[in-house]
Design a protein around this motif. Structure first.
Motif, PDB file in Angstrom:
ATOM      1  N   CYS A 290       0.821  -1.215   0.000  1.00 16.38           N
ATOM      2  CA  CYS A 290       0.000   0.000   0.000  1.00 16.38           C
ATOM      3  C   CYS A 290       0.854   1.263   0.000  1.00 16.38           C
ATOM      4  O   CYS A 290       0.589   2.200  -0.754  1.00 16.38           O
ATOM      5  CB  CYS A 290      -0.930  -0.012   1.218  1.00 16.38           C
ATOM      6  N   MET A 291       1.894   1.280   0.835  1.00 23.31           N
ATOM      7  CA  MET A 291       2.718   2.475   0.937  1.00 23.31           C
ATOM      8  C   MET A 291       3.467   2.755  -0.369  1.00 23.31           C
ATOM      9  O   MET A 291       3.603   3.914  -0.778  1.00 23.31           O
ATOM     10  CB  MET A 291       3.712   2.330   2.100  1.00 23.31           C
ATOM     11  N   LYS A 292       3.925   1.713  -1.033  1.00 23.16           N
ATOM     12  CA  LYS A 292       4.617   1.905  -2.310  1.00 23.16           C
ATOM     13  C   LYS A 292       3.647   2.433  -3.367  1.00 23.16           C
ATOM     14  O   LYS A 292       4.022   3.248  -4.229  1.00 23.16           O
ATOM     15  CB  LYS A 292       5.245   0.595  -2.774  1.00 23.16           C
ATOM     16  N   CYS A 293       2.408   2.012  -3.294  1.00 27.03           N
ATOM     17  CA  CYS A 293       1.381   2.505  -4.212  1.00 27.03           C
ATOM     18  C   CYS A 293       1.160   4.002  -4.015  1.00 27.03           C
ATOM     19  O   CYS A 293       1.105   4.765  -4.990  1.00 27.03           O
ATOM     20  CB  CYS A 293       0.078   1.736  -3.982  1.00 27.03           C
ATOM     21  N   LEU A 294       1.061   4.441  -2.757  1.00 24.24           N
ATOM     22  CA  LEU A 294       0.800   5.855  -2.483  1.00 24.24           C
ATOM     23  C   LEU A 294       2.003   6.730  -2.838  1.00 24.24           C
ATOM     24  O   LEU A 294       1.835   7.868  -3.298  1.00 24.24           O
ATOM     25  CB  LEU A 294       0.441   6.046  -1.008  1.00 24.24           C
ATOM     26  N   CYS A 302      -5.170   3.727  -2.550  1.00 22.80           N
ATOM     27  CA  CYS A 302      -5.323   2.313  -2.196  1.00 22.80           C
ATOM     28  C   CYS A 302      -6.741   2.047  -1.707  1.00 22.80           C
ATOM     29  O   CYS A 302      -7.209   2.711  -0.777  1.00 22.80           O
ATOM     30  CB  CYS A 302      -4.313   1.913  -1.123  1.00 22.80           C
ATOM     31  N   CYS A 303      -7.401   1.088  -2.334  1.00 25.36           N
ATOM     32  CA  CYS A 303      -8.721   0.646  -1.892  1.00 25.36           C
ATOM     33  C   CYS A 303      -8.533  -0.653  -1.099  1.00 25.36           C
ATOM     34  O   CYS A 303      -8.067  -1.666  -1.637  1.00 25.36           O
ATOM     35  CB  CYS A 303      -9.628   0.421  -3.095  1.00 25.36           C
ATOM     36  N   LEU A 311      -5.747  -7.054   4.824  1.00 28.68           N
ATOM     37  CA  LEU A 311      -5.446  -7.996   3.735  1.00 28.68           C
ATOM     38  C   LEU A 311      -5.097  -7.219   2.464  1.00 28.68           C
ATOM     39  O   LEU A 311      -5.342  -6.007   2.378  1.00 28.68           O
ATOM     40  CB  LEU A 311      -6.656  -8.900   3.489  1.00 28.68           C
ATOM     41  N   PRO A 312      -4.502  -7.871   1.465  1.00 28.54           N
ATOM     42  CA  PRO A 312      -4.105  -7.167   0.238  1.00 28.54           C
ATOM     43  C   PRO A 312      -5.263  -6.409  -0.405  1.00 28.54           C
ATOM     44  O   PRO A 312      -6.390  -6.906  -0.476  1.00 28.54           O
ATOM     45  CB  PRO A 312      -3.599  -8.298  -0.659  1.00 28.54           C
ATOM     46  N   GLY A 313      -4.948  -5.173  -0.872  1.00 26.84           N
ATOM     47  CA  GLY A 313      -5.953  -4.319  -1.480  1.00 26.84           C
ATOM     48  C   GLY A 313      -5.628  -4.012  -2.925  1.00 26.84           C
ATOM     49  O   GLY A 313      -4.846  -4.722  -3.571  1.00 26.84           O
ATOM     50  N   ALA A 314      -6.236  -2.925  -3.451  1.00 24.54           N
ATOM     51  CA  ALA A 314      -6.089  -2.556  -4.860  1.00 24.54           C
ATOM     52  C   ALA A 314      -5.412  -1.205  -4.982  1.00 24.54           C
ATOM     53  O   ALA A 314      -5.661  -0.293  -4.192  1.00 24.54           O
ATOM     54  CB  ALA A 314      -7.461  -2.514  -5.531  1.00 24.54           C
ATOM     55  N   TRP A 333     -10.936   3.843   1.628  1.00 23.83           N
ATOM     56  CA  TRP A 333     -10.108   4.450   0.596  1.00 23.83           C
ATOM     57  C   TRP A 333      -8.985   5.254   1.253  1.00 23.83           C
ATOM     58  O   TRP A 333      -9.232   6.111   2.106  1.00 23.83           O
ATOM     59  CB  TRP A 333     -10.968   5.356  -0.287  1.00 23.83           C
ATOM     60  N   TYR A 334      -7.739   4.962   0.851  1.00 28.37           N
ATOM     61  CA  TYR A 334      -6.575   5.593   1.471  1.00 28.37           C
ATOM     62  C   TYR A 334      -5.761   6.360   0.431  1.00 28.37           C
ATOM     63  O   TYR A 334      -5.457   5.825  -0.651  1.00 28.37           O
ATOM     64  CB  TYR A 334      -5.670   4.540   2.121  1.00 28.37           C
ATOM     65  N   THR A 335      -5.416   7.600   0.761  1.00 26.18           N
ATOM     66  CA  THR A 335      -4.561   8.397  -0.125  1.00 26.18           C
ATOM     67  C   THR A 335      -3.358   8.985   0.609  1.00 26.18           C
ATOM     68  O   THR A 335      -2.405   9.433  -0.033  1.00 26.18           O
ATOM     69  CB  THR A 335      -5.346   9.563  -0.758  1.00 26.18           C
ATOM     70  N   ARG A 336      -3.377   9.016   1.943  1.00 26.49           N
ATOM     71  CA  ARG A 336      -2.254   9.589   2.715  1.00 26.49           C
ATOM     72  C   ARG A 336      -1.493   8.522   3.492  1.00 26.49           C
ATOM     73  O   ARG A 336      -0.276   8.481   3.495  1.00 26.49           O
ATOM     74  CB  ARG A 336      -2.759  10.671   3.673  1.00 26.49           C
ATOM     75  N   GLY A 337      -2.227   7.696   4.197  1.00 23.91           N
ATOM     76  CA  GLY A 337      -1.606   6.623   4.953  1.00 23.91           C
ATOM     77  C   GLY A 337      -2.216   5.296   4.562  1.00 23.91           C
ATOM     78  O   GLY A 337      -3.068   5.222   3.672  1.00 23.91           O
ATOM     79  N   CYS A 338      -1.777   4.245   5.225  1.00 27.57           N
ATOM     80  CA  CYS A 338      -2.244   2.899   4.902  1.00 27.57           C
ATOM     81  C   CYS A 338      -2.850   2.242   6.133  1.00 27.57           C
ATOM     82  O   CYS A 338      -2.555   2.644   7.271  1.00 27.57           O
ATOM     83  CB  CYS A 338      -1.086   2.052   4.386  1.00 27.57           C
ATOM     84  N   PRO A 339      -3.702   1.218   5.928  1.00 28.65           N
ATOM     85  CA  PRO A 339      -4.248   0.488   7.075  1.00 28.65           C
ATOM     86  C   PRO A 339      -3.124  -0.029   7.973  1.00 28.65           C
ATOM     87  O   PRO A 339      -2.101  -0.518   7.480  1.00 28.65           O
ATOM     88  CB  PRO A 339      -5.015  -0.669   6.424  1.00 28.65           C
ATOM     89  N   SER A 340      -3.318   0.097   9.264  1.00 23.58           N
ATOM     90  CA  SER A 340      -2.252  -0.311  10.190  1.00 23.58           C
ATOM     91  C   SER A 340      -2.849  -0.816  11.491  1.00 23.58           C
ATOM     92  O   SER A 340      -3.869  -0.304  11.969  1.00 23.58           O
ATOM     93  CB  SER A 340      -1.320   0.870  10.477  1.00 23.58           C
TER      94      SER A 340
END
Length: 473
Positions: A290-294, A302-303, A311-314, A333-340
Motif C-alpha cells: 500500500c505504501m509503495k502505491c501511495l 489504495c482501496c 489484507l491485500p488491497g487494490a 479508501w486511502y490516499t495519505r496513509g495505509c491500514p495499520s
C-alpha cells in the motif's frame, strides 16, 4: 498569510510598546483583530479573505508579546506565572481596556511616583508598596544612567550589554525551540497525521484532531497550577523530557506503519477498471504494498480489502469516481496513509506529546520572556523574541509536509527528537530560574549568573537576590 502578518506585528510590536505604552499597544492589537474579523466576515472572494487574515495576524503578533509583558508588570511576582498562563490558555485575546493602566515601571520612569504608588496599591499589600517603589526607582535610575550615553536603542548596544545579551539567549532560544520541537505540525496537521497513521475517514481524522486541541487546552490549565510551584526551569525540562518520549513513540509507530502496510493484490486491482498507471507498468507488481502505491504517484490511491483492511488491497487511480466505487463496496479508501494495526498507538503518541508539551514548552517561554529583560529594553527584546517565534512557526509549518514526502513521517519525527534533546541541553545551560523574582531584580541575577547543571536546585545566584533586597530595606 496570517503567519506573515504575525511576524510583522511582533517585529513592530516591541517598538510600539516602548513608544506608546502597553495599554495603547493592546488597544491597537484589539483594533486590528476587529478590522480583520469584519473583513473576513464580509469577504466575497479569497483575496479579501486573505487581507482579513493579514490584519488578524498583525493583531496576534502584536498581542503575543504585549499581553504577557503587561501582565508580568501588573501582578505580584508570586502570581505572575499563573496570570500569564491564564492568558495563553484562552482561545482568544480580549481585554477590557477601560481598566488597564500603563504599568508602574513605565510611570515611575516618567517621574510620576504617586501615580505608580496608586497602581501598586491595587496589586500589592499596603506594607509591600514602599519596597516595590524603592526597587522600581533603583531599576529606573540604573536604566536612566545607561540611557544617558545614547537616546536610541540599537541592536549593537543590546548585544554589548551582558544582561540583555544573556536574556536574549534564553528568551529567543526558548521561542525558537518551542516551534522547532514540532508543536504546530501537530496542531496544524493533526488530521493529516491521523490519516498517515491509517485512519481513512476524513471525519474521524477531524474529530480526533479536535480531541488533540482539547488536550492542548487541558495542558495549559495544568500549567496554571505547576508553573509557580515547580519553577519555570524544572517545568521546561520535565515537559521536554516527556516530548522526547512521545516523539520516540510516534517515530516507532510510523516506521512500523510504513514498513508493514498491506500488500497490493493483482486480483483485487483488476476488479476495478481504473488501475494506477504506475502499478500497471511496474516490473515487479507482486512486491508492491500500500505504501509503495501511495508513494509511486500523487495520482494513486489504495482501496482496502472488503473483508479485512489489513489484507491485500487494490492500487487505483486517485479521483472522486474511484473513491465512490471503493466506498460502494464497503471498502476504505486511502490516499495519505495505509491500514495499520498500530494506528491507535499513534493517537496515544500524539496525546502524550500534547499533554507533556502544553504545561511547559507551551507556556513557559512566554512567561520567561516577560520576566527576563531590563526595563529599558523590555519592549524591543520582547518583540525580537516574539518575531523569532513566528518566523520559526512559519518555517516548521511550511516544511513539515515536504519533509514527510521527502524522507518519510518517521524520519521527520526523528529529526524533532534530536531538536528536543538539543532544547534540553539549551535550557540547562542558558535558561535561569526566575520563579519568585520581581522583574526589577532579574537583571542583577543575570549579571552574576553562572552555569547550574543541577537544575532541580534553585540557582545560588537567584537565591541571593531576594536576600540582598531584604537586607537593603
Amino acid at each position: 498569510m496570517a503567519l506573515a502578518g504575525a511576524i510583522i506585528g511582533a517585529s513592530v510590536g516591541g517598538w510600539i510598546n516602548d513608544r506608546f505604552g502597553r495599554k495603547k499597544a493592546i488597544v491597537f492589537a484589539d483594533t486590528l483583530f476587529f478590522i480583520g474579523s469584519v473583513v473576513m466576515a464580509a469577504a466575497i472572494n479569497p483575496a479579501i479573505l486573505i487581507v482579513g487574515r493579514v490584519f488578524v495576524g498583525l493583531g496576534v503578533g502584536m498581542a503575543s508579546m504585549a499581553s504577557p509583558l503587561y501582565i508580568s508588570e501588573a501582578v505580584t511576582n508570586q502570581s505572575t506565572g499563573n496570570m500569564e498562563v491564564d492568558v495563553r490558555s484562552c482561545s482568544s485575546t480580549s481585554f477590557d481596556t477601560n481598566h488597564i493602566d500603563d504599568f508602574a515601571p513605565r510611570i515611575t520612569s516618567l517621574g510620576k511616583e504617586e501615580e505608580a504608588k496608586e497602581i501598586l496599591r491595587r496589586i500589592y499589600p499596603p506594607q509591600d508598596v514602599e519596597d516595590e517603589i524603592n526597587a522600581l526607582k533603583e531599576s529606573v535610575e540604573m536604566e536612566v544612567r545607561e540611557a544617558s550615553a545614547s537616546d536610541k536603542v540599537s541592536i549593537m548596544k543590546l548585544l554589548k550589554t551582558k544582561t540583555v545579551r544573556r536574556g536574549l539567549y534564553a528568551g529567543m532560544g526558548l521561542q525558537i525551540f518551542q516551534q522547532f520541537v514540532g508543536i504546530n505540525t501537530v496542531m496544524y496537521y493533526s488530521p493529516t497525521i491521523v490519516q498517515l497513521a491509517g485512519f481513512a475517514s476524513n471525519r474521524v481524522a477531524l474529530l480526533l484532531s479536535l480531541v488533540i486541541a482539547g488536550l492542548n487546552a487541558f495542558g495549559s490549565i495544568l500549567s496554571i497550577y505547576f508553573i509557580d510551584k515547580t519553577g519555570r526551569r524544572k517545568l521546561l525540562l520535565f515537559s521536554l523530557s516527556g516530548v522526547v518520549v512521545s516523539l520516540v513513540v510516534l517515530t516507532v509507530v510510523f516506521h512500523e506503519t510504513t514498513t508493514h502496510s498491506p500488500m497490493i493484490s493483482t486480483i483485487e486491482t483488476s476488479h476495478f477498471n481504473n488501475t494506477c498507471p504506475d502499478y500497471s507498468t511496474a516490473l515487479n507488481p507482486g512486491e508492491w504494498d500500500c505504501m509503495k502505491c501511495l508513494k509511486a504517484s500523487p495520482e494513486c490511491g489504495c482501496c482496502a480489502s472488503r473483508g479485512n483492511k489489513h489484507l491485500p488491497g487494490a492500487c487505483l487511480i486517485s479521483n472522486d469516481t474511484t473513491e465512490d466505487q471503493c466506498h460502494k463496496e464497503d471498502r476504505l479508501w486511502y490516499t495519505r496513509g495505509c491500514p495499520s494495526q498500530y494506528g491507535w498507538l499513534a493517537l496515544i503518541g500524539l496525546a502524550l506529546y500534547i499533554i507533556f508539551f502544553s504545561p511547559g514548552m507551551g507556556t513557559v517561554p512566554w512567561v520567561v520572556n516577560s520576566e527576563i529583560y531590563p526595563l529599558r529594553y523590555r519592549g524591543i527584546c520582547g518583540g525580537m523574541a516574539s518575531t523569532s517565534n513566528w518566523v520559526s512557526n512559519l518555517i516548521v509549518a511550511q516544511s513539515f509536509l515536504s519533509l514527510t514526502q521527502a524522507i518519510g513521517t518517521s524520519s521527520t519525527f526523528m529529526i524533532f527528537i534530536f531538536i528536543t534533546v538539543a532544547a534540553i541541553i539549551f535550557v540547562i545551560i542558558f535558561v535561569p530560574e526566575t520563579k519568585g523574582l520581581p522583574i526589577e531584580e532579574v537583571e542583577n541575577m543575570l549579571e552574576r549568573r553562572s552555569l547550574n547543571f543541577k537544575f532541580w536546585q534553585t540557582s545560588p545566584d537567584s537565591s541571593e537576590v531576594p536576600k540582598q533586597k531584604n537586607q537593603s530595606v
